[in-house]
Design a protein around this motif. Structure first.
Motif, PDB file in Angstrom:
ATOM      1  N   UNK A 433       0.828  -1.212   0.000  1.00 21.34           N
ATOM      2  CA  UNK A 433       0.000   0.000   0.000  1.00 21.34           C
ATOM      3  C   UNK A 433       0.858   1.255   0.000  1.00 21.34           C
ATOM      4  N   UNK A 434       1.840   1.313   0.902  1.00 17.51           N
ATOM      5  CA  UNK A 434       2.665   2.507   1.024  1.00 17.51           C
ATOM      6  C   UNK A 434       3.583   2.709  -0.176  1.00 17.51           C
ATOM      7  N   UNK A 435       3.887   1.639  -0.890  1.00 16.36           N
ATOM      8  CA  UNK A 435       4.797   1.751  -2.040  1.00 16.36           C
ATOM      9  C   UNK A 435       4.082   2.019  -3.355  1.00 16.36           C
ATOM     10  N   UNK A 436       2.786   1.700  -3.431  1.00 17.38           N
ATOM     11  CA  UNK A 436       2.081   1.818  -4.716  1.00 17.38           C
ATOM     12  C   UNK A 436       0.820   2.667  -4.669  1.00 17.38           C
ATOM     13  N   UNK A 437       0.284   2.922  -3.489  1.00 16.83           N
ATOM     14  CA  UNK A 437      -1.022   3.558  -3.265  1.00 16.83           C
ATOM     15  C   UNK A 437      -2.186   2.622  -3.571  1.00 16.83           C
ATOM     16  N   UNK A 438      -1.953   1.376  -3.865  1.00 18.25           N
ATOM     17  CA  UNK A 438      -3.058   0.431  -3.930  1.00 18.25           C
ATOM     18  C   UNK A 438      -3.734   0.377  -2.565  1.00 18.25           C
ATOM     19  N   UNK A 439      -5.038   0.164  -2.550  1.00 15.28           N
ATOM     20  CA  UNK A 439      -5.851   0.124  -1.330  1.00 15.28           C
ATOM     21  C   UNK A 439      -6.011   1.495  -0.673  1.00 15.28           C
ATOM     22  N   UNK A 440      -5.601   2.570  -1.324  1.00 17.41           N
ATOM     23  CA  UNK A 440      -5.738   3.908  -0.750  1.00 17.41           C
ATOM     24  C   UNK A 440      -6.869   4.713  -1.379  1.00 17.41           C
ATOM     25  N   UNK A 441      -7.566   4.148  -2.337  1.00 18.36           N
ATOM     26  CA  UNK A 441      -8.604   4.897  -3.032  1.00 18.36           C
ATOM     27  C   UNK A 441      -9.948   4.839  -2.337  1.00 18.36           C
ATOM     28  N   UNK A 442     -10.981   5.196  -3.087  1.00 16.24           N
ATOM     29  CA  UNK A 442     -12.320   5.310  -2.529  1.00 16.24           C
ATOM     30  C   UNK A 442     -12.795   4.003  -1.899  1.00 16.24           C
ATOM     31  N   UNK A 443     -12.477   2.863  -2.502  1.00 14.20           N
ATOM     32  CA  UNK A 443     -13.003   1.590  -1.982  1.00 14.20           C
ATOM     33  C   UNK A 443     -12.088   0.977  -0.928  1.00 14.20           C
ATOM     34  N   UNK A 444     -10.924   1.573  -0.688  1.00 11.14           N
ATOM     35  CA  UNK A 444     -10.021   1.141   0.382  1.00 11.14           C
ATOM     36  C   UNK A 444      -9.685  -0.355   0.314  1.00 11.14           C
TER      37      UNK A 444
END
Length: 482
Positions: A433-444
């Protein structure tokens, strides 16, 4: 056989990783011991992600001097480490005559500290800068900014590794013993180490490590600050951080844009004794909304996508509350550098703090310079930041760029795979998550989390029960799932 080092840094957060990077400028064998599975899980990650200007700290303190130093150099640091950073400026907003007097005093202190460009602005100028803000006047700090604290901490660590340092994750220090030959035996939860020098950069664990070294007299309590993360849909309404007029001990609940376009609201400040509890309760969220809406009335529940909390330590010594960073090398505990009280503005001041700490070692050890030191690091290629032409070329070179794993943030399979094979060996969901921003969007993570977990299993050869979310004992699965 014990692993042997010239220097062991205890703590791999932003300050510990900055120290490891600065040490790697010299011909030293450097190890970093971090109790967590990644370098960015406590204070370094759980903050407002603001680059501070240096006007809020007592005259003549390390906090003031090192904050200004860190602020002024950060354009170059961000370029070297490829850290997302915007020098947005920041406003402290007031309405009453008492507010104006407080801002005048803050301005006076800031100028003595060396903070650049500070000025008090009227309502007209305030509305030009932040049209959606509510206030009659403000103190403007044009050199303040916002950064990605995850990428900064990871960037420092990866650059240290590039220059020869070695990280040992999930090694919580359990004991430190000085041997007859003057070296230290450092015991951890998994293995023991031998080192000539020990540097205590343990953050929330600094008092514990200090006592293991034989340096007593420090105590620590804490406050838990809670935050709400808002969707990018409201990001355009907040071009810079907006703060209330600060008290003598607390900067107040503020609203802050992120480098990716979200907005964070917080923190409040609950006194706590449990320094590992990051829970957020409903009454905290309600209070954040009520208080911050007086500054920026665009906080609506439909835009909430996440909340989080951070622990802000409060430090005490024999004389009472500590108001400054302690960076010490004591002759009665040789070959140690002890860092206590590194709280806010520790993110801004991390590299200046590191230079002071390393200089204490260099003065005594006199190591040779590392002529091969390279200050640069490149983060993972962001597909979403590329032009259409660049995206097409990336897909031609590597078809994995053509498979979207995280829809909200347009993160591709290629980026997730790069993150999985990172230089530090991190293999947690939060690490991806911290390296790609995956899981950081609207749907978490509602769409992408299971796909990332599967890739982690495949690439790292993990059993399904070994996939961790963040820390030890944070297993996602107790057995096979469909």
């Amino acid at each position: 056989m014990l692993k042997k080092y010239d220097v062991l840094v205890i703590g791999g957060g932003v300050v510990g990783s900055a120290i490891a990077r600065e040490l790697s400028r010299y011909q030293l064998k450097i190890g970093v011991l971090e109790k967590n599975p990644d370098v960015c899980l406590e204070m370094s990650a759980r903050n407002s992600a603001v680059l501070h200007g240096g006007f809020a700290y007592e005259i003549g303190t390390n906090k003031a001097a090192l904050c200004v130093e860190g602020c002024m150099e950060f354009d170059e640091v961000a370029r070297e480490l490829d850290v997302p950073f915007i020098r947005t400026g920041k406003v402290l907003v007031g309405n009453t005559p008492e507010d104006m007097e407080s801002l005048k005093e803050t301005l006076r202190i800031g100028k003595i500290n060396g903070a650049v460009g500070l000025e008090i602005i009227d309502e007209k100028r305030l509305k030009e800068l932040v049209p959606a803000v509510e206030g009659s006047f403000a103190l403007l700090s044009p050199m303040s900014g916002i950064l990605d604290p995850f990428q900064y901490t990871i960037g420092l660590a990866e650059n240290a590794v590039k220059n020869g340092a070695r990280y040992h994750l999930m090694r919580e220090v359990t004991g430190i013993h000085r041997e007859e030959d003057g070296t230290y035996k450092v015991e951890t939860s998994k293995e023991d180490f031998r080192t000539k020098w020990v540097i205590n950069a343990a953050g929330l664990g600094a008092v514990k490590i200090s006592e293991m070294l034989g340096i007593t007299g420090y105590k620590m309590g804490g406050t838990r600050g809670h935050y709400i993360v808002l969707d990018k849909a409201v990001g355009d309404l907040l071009p810079m951080p907006v703060y209330p007029v600060p008290s003598t001990t607390y900067m107040g609940i503020h609203v802050t844009p992120t480098v990716e376009g979200n907005v964070t609201v917080g923190p409040d400040a609950d006194r706590v004794t449990d320094l590992a509890n990051y829970g957020v309760e409903q009454h905290n969220m309600d209070y954040l909304v009520e208080d911050a809406s007086t500054l920026w009335p665009h906080i609506h529940r439909k835009d909430f996508i996440r909340n989080y909390a951070g622990i802000q330590p409060t430090w005490l010594d024999r004389e009472g509350p500590m108001k400054d960073f302690v960076i010490e090398a004591r002759e009665d505990v040789p070959n140690t550098v002890n860092l206590i009280g590194i709280e806010s503005p520790g993110l801004t001041a991390a590299l200046p703090v590191a230079r002071r700490a390393v200089q204490l070692l260099v003065e005594r050890e006199k190591p040779e310079m590392n002529s091969n030191f390279d200050p640069t690091r490149k983060r993972i290629q962001r597909f979403a930041e590329a032009t259409p032409e660049e995206q097409a070329e990336l897909i031609r070179e590597n078809p994995d760029y053509g498979e979207i794993i995280c829809r909200c943030e347009s993160v591709t399979k290629a980026e997730v795979l790069d993150a999985i094979h990172n230089p530090l060996g991190v293999e947690t969901m939060i690490g991806m998550k911290y390296r790609t921003r995956s899981m950081m969007g609207r749907c978490q993570g509602g769409y992408c989390q299971m796909r990332i977990a599967q890739l982690l299993q495949e690439e790292k050869g993990l059993d399904v029960t070994q996939v961790l979310y963040a820390r030890e004992e944070s297993e996602l699965f107790s057995g096979r799932v469909r």
